[in-house]
Design a protein around this motif. Structure first.
Motif, PDB file in Angstrom:
ATOM      1  N   GLU A 121     -10.290  -1.570   6.746  1.00 38.80           N
ATOM      2  CA  GLU A 121     -10.818  -2.256   5.571  1.00 38.80           C
ATOM      3  C   GLU A 121     -10.853  -1.344   4.348  1.00 38.80           C
ATOM      4  O   GLU A 121     -10.784  -1.811   3.223  1.00 38.80           O
ATOM      5  CB  GLU A 121     -12.226  -2.794   5.862  1.00 38.80           C
ATOM      6  N   ARG A 122     -10.975  -0.048   4.566  1.00 36.98           N
ATOM      7  CA  ARG A 122     -11.044   0.868   3.433  1.00 36.98           C
ATOM      8  C   ARG A 122      -9.737   0.902   2.660  1.00 36.98           C
ATOM      9  O   ARG A 122      -9.707   1.301   1.507  1.00 36.98           O
ATOM     10  CB  ARG A 122     -11.381   2.282   3.913  1.00 36.98           C
ATOM     11  N   LEU A 123      -8.642   0.498   3.282  1.00 31.91           N
ATOM     12  CA  LEU A 123      -7.345   0.575   2.623  1.00 31.91           C
ATOM     13  C   LEU A 123      -6.968  -0.685   1.859  1.00 31.91           C
ATOM     14  O   LEU A 123      -5.889  -0.766   1.301  1.00 31.91           O
ATOM     15  CB  LEU A 123      -6.258   0.890   3.661  1.00 31.91           C
ATOM     16  N   LYS A 124      -7.835  -1.687   1.843  1.00 36.95           N
ATOM     17  CA  LYS A 124      -7.492  -2.913   1.119  1.00 36.95           C
ATOM     18  C   LYS A 124      -7.418  -2.631  -0.374  1.00 36.95           C
ATOM     19  O   LYS A 124      -8.294  -2.012  -0.959  1.00 36.95           O
ATOM     20  CB  LYS A 124      -8.544  -3.991   1.393  1.00 36.95           C
ATOM     21  N   ILE A 125      -6.359  -3.115  -0.961  1.00 35.95           N
ATOM     22  CA  ILE A 125      -6.178  -2.919  -2.397  1.00 35.95           C
ATOM     23  C   ILE A 125      -6.834  -4.083  -3.116  1.00 35.95           C
ATOM     24  O   ILE A 125      -6.486  -5.236  -2.893  1.00 35.95           O
ATOM     25  CB  ILE A 125      -4.687  -2.848  -2.758  1.00 35.95           C
ATOM     26  N   GLU A 126      -7.783  -3.752  -3.943  1.00 28.18           N
ATOM     27  CA  GLU A 126      -8.468  -4.766  -4.720  1.00 28.18           C
ATOM     28  C   GLU A 126      -7.762  -4.893  -6.072  1.00 28.18           C
ATOM     29  O   GLU A 126      -6.941  -4.066  -6.434  1.00 28.18           O
ATOM     30  CB  GLU A 126      -9.934  -4.358  -4.922  1.00 28.18           C
ATOM     31  N   ASN A 127      -8.096  -5.915  -6.788  1.00 24.04           N
ATOM     32  CA  ASN A 127      -7.528  -6.085  -8.117  1.00 24.04           C
ATOM     33  C   ASN A 127      -8.093  -5.077  -9.106  1.00 24.04           C
ATOM     34  O   ASN A 127      -7.531  -4.874 -10.171  1.00 24.04           O
ATOM     35  CB  ASN A 127      -7.788  -7.505  -8.630  1.00 24.04           C
ATOM     36  N   ASP A 128      -9.211  -4.465  -8.742  1.00 26.97           N
ATOM     37  CA  ASP A 128      -9.808  -3.447  -9.606  1.00 26.97           C
ATOM     38  C   ASP A 128      -8.952  -2.187  -9.593  1.00 26.97           C
ATOM     39  O   ASP A 128      -8.201  -1.930  -8.681  1.00 26.97           O
ATOM     40  CB  ASP A 128     -11.217  -3.081  -9.125  1.00 26.97           C
ATOM     41  N   LYS A 156       0.830  -1.204   0.000  1.00 25.11           N
ATOM     42  CA  LYS A 156       0.000   0.000   0.000  1.00 25.11           C
ATOM     43  C   LYS A 156       0.864   1.254   0.000  1.00 25.11           C
ATOM     44  O   LYS A 156       0.555   2.226  -0.697  1.00 25.11           O
ATOM     45  CB  LYS A 156      -0.920   0.004   1.219  1.00 25.11           C
ATOM     46  N   PHE A 157       1.926   1.241   0.787  1.00 22.22           N
ATOM     47  CA  PHE A 157       2.834   2.384   0.794  1.00 22.22           C
ATOM     48  C   PHE A 157       3.371   2.645  -0.612  1.00 22.22           C
ATOM     49  O   PHE A 157       3.428   3.773  -1.067  1.00 22.22           O
ATOM     50  CB  PHE A 157       4.016   2.154   1.736  1.00 22.22           C
ATOM     51  N   LYS A 158       3.779   1.565  -1.266  1.00 22.14           N
ATOM     52  CA  LYS A 158       4.328   1.699  -2.608  1.00 22.14           C
ATOM     53  C   LYS A 158       3.253   2.173  -3.583  1.00 22.14           C
ATOM     54  O   LYS A 158       3.486   3.056  -4.405  1.00 22.14           O
ATOM     55  CB  LYS A 158       4.902   0.355  -3.056  1.00 22.14           C
ATOM     56  N   PHE A 159       2.054   1.598  -3.457  1.00 21.24           N
ATOM     57  CA  PHE A 159       0.951   1.944  -4.349  1.00 21.24           C
ATOM     58  C   PHE A 159       0.579   3.418  -4.216  1.00 21.24           C
ATOM     59  O   PHE A 159       0.325   4.097  -5.202  1.00 21.24           O
ATOM     60  CB  PHE A 159      -0.263   1.058  -4.050  1.00 21.24           C
ATOM     61  N   TYR A 160       0.545   3.919  -2.996  1.00 22.90           N
ATOM     62  CA  TYR A 160       0.122   5.295  -2.744  1.00 22.90           C
ATOM     63  C   TYR A 160       1.290   6.284  -2.691  1.00 22.90           C
ATOM     64  O   TYR A 160       1.090   7.456  -2.410  1.00 22.90           O
ATOM     65  CB  TYR A 160      -0.683   5.382  -1.443  1.00 22.90           C
ATOM     66  N   GLY A 161       2.492   5.813  -2.920  1.00 23.42           N
ATOM     67  CA  GLY A 161       3.645   6.698  -2.931  1.00 23.42           C
ATOM     68  C   GLY A 161       4.026   7.229  -1.561  1.00 23.42           C
ATOM     69  O   GLY A 161       4.565   8.326  -1.444  1.00 23.42           O
ATOM     70  N   GLN A 201      -7.022   9.435  -3.693  1.00 23.31           N
ATOM     71  CA  GLN A 201      -6.700  10.625  -2.896  1.00 23.31           C
ATOM     72  C   GLN A 201      -7.411  10.595  -1.544  1.00 23.31           C
ATOM     73  O   GLN A 201      -6.834  10.987  -0.531  1.00 23.31           O
ATOM     74  CB  GLN A 201      -7.075  11.903  -3.665  1.00 23.31           C
ATOM     75  N   ASP A 202      -8.646  10.104  -1.493  1.00 20.39           N
ATOM     76  CA  ASP A 202      -9.370   9.968  -0.220  1.00 20.39           C
ATOM     77  C   ASP A 202      -8.633   9.020   0.725  1.00 20.39           C
ATOM     78  O   ASP A 202      -8.513   9.281   1.924  1.00 20.39           O
ATOM     79  CB  ASP A 202     -10.793   9.456  -0.444  1.00 20.39           C
ATOM     80  N   ILE A 203      -8.140   7.928   0.188  1.00 16.21           N
ATOM     81  CA  ILE A 203      -7.405   6.966   1.013  1.00 16.21           C
ATOM     82  C   ILE A 203      -6.109   7.587   1.520  1.00 16.21           C
ATOM     83  O   ILE A 203      -5.754   7.427   2.691  1.00 16.21           O
ATOM     84  CB  ILE A 203      -7.133   5.660   0.210  1.00 16.21           C
ATOM     85  N   ILE A 204      -5.409   8.330   0.668  1.00 18.30           N
ATOM     86  CA  ILE A 204      -4.171   8.994   1.088  1.00 18.30           C
ATOM     87  C   ILE A 204      -4.475  10.016   2.181  1.00 18.30           C
ATOM     88  O   ILE A 204      -3.756  10.092   3.179  1.00 18.30           O
ATOM     89  CB  ILE A 204      -3.485   9.672  -0.126  1.00 18.30           C
ATOM     90  N   ASP A 205      -5.553  10.790   2.023  1.00 16.91           N
ATOM     91  CA  ASP A 205      -5.924  11.785   3.036  1.00 16.91           C
ATOM     92  C   ASP A 205      -6.266  11.121   4.356  1.00 16.91           C
ATOM     93  O   ASP A 205      -5.915  11.629   5.434  1.00 16.91           O
ATOM     94  CB  ASP A 205      -7.095  12.628   2.560  1.00 16.91           C
TER      95      ASP A 205
END
Length: 172
Positions: free
Chosen positions: A149-156, A73-78, A164-168
């Protein structure tokens, strides 16, 4: 996120510099003039050594989590650079406070302008250490106990607004 972390660090550093200037200008008395300063100095040495030990242990734990979801997730969201910055900042500050505290144990026998400058730097560094330690430990706890749970990365594919909402939310 990176900009907010850097801005917060700049504010903390500015507060540390203001505290140093107040000490150099004798608005705040020098440490050596305070009764019981030796006990405070010993406590700061113990505290900073404990913090360094805590970071060392946590870095070992983080190595085992290197391939976990949170690092993906860190990598995905920078957010990798923010995490690195906070951890380096707090570790370097802890080492600085520890070394300067040990130096001050010797310098208290040789009070002069150099000793007063080191004392002022030490006071500012302690303020910075408190803030950076709090931020780093709260970050490490978020990493260790991430069950959002909101931070789970789905395949979608996640659209930019949701990203941006997740990063905030992570910044909080």
């Amino acid at each position: 996120m990176k900009n907010k972390t850097i801005l917060l660090s700049i504010i903390v550093y500015l507060l540390g510099v203001v505290l140093m200037i107040l000490t150099i200008c004798n608005v705040i008395p020098y440490c050596y003039k305070i009764k019981g300063f030796n006990k405070v100095l010993e406590s700061v040495i113990n505290f900073s050594a404990i913090i360094i030990g805590f970071y060392s242990a946590m870095y070992g734990v983080l190595l085992t989590l290197k391939n976990s979801d949170i690092f993906k997730k860190f990598k995905f969201y920078g957010a990798e650079s923010t995490v690195k910055f906070q951890l380096y900042e707090s570790l370097i500050c802890s080492f600085f406070v520890l070394v300067s505290s040990i130096m001050m144990q010797v310098l208290e026998n040789y009070i002069n302008i150099i000793t007063n400058i080191v004392s002022s730097l030490w006071i500012g560094a302690i303020l910075i250490l408190m803030f950076s330690t709090f931020r780093s430990i709260s970050l490490l706890l978020r990493i260790m106990f991430n069950h959002d749970e909101r931070l789970k990365i789905e395949n979608d594919v996640i659209d930019n607004t949701k990203r941006q909402d997740i990063i905030d939310n992570f910044k909080k």
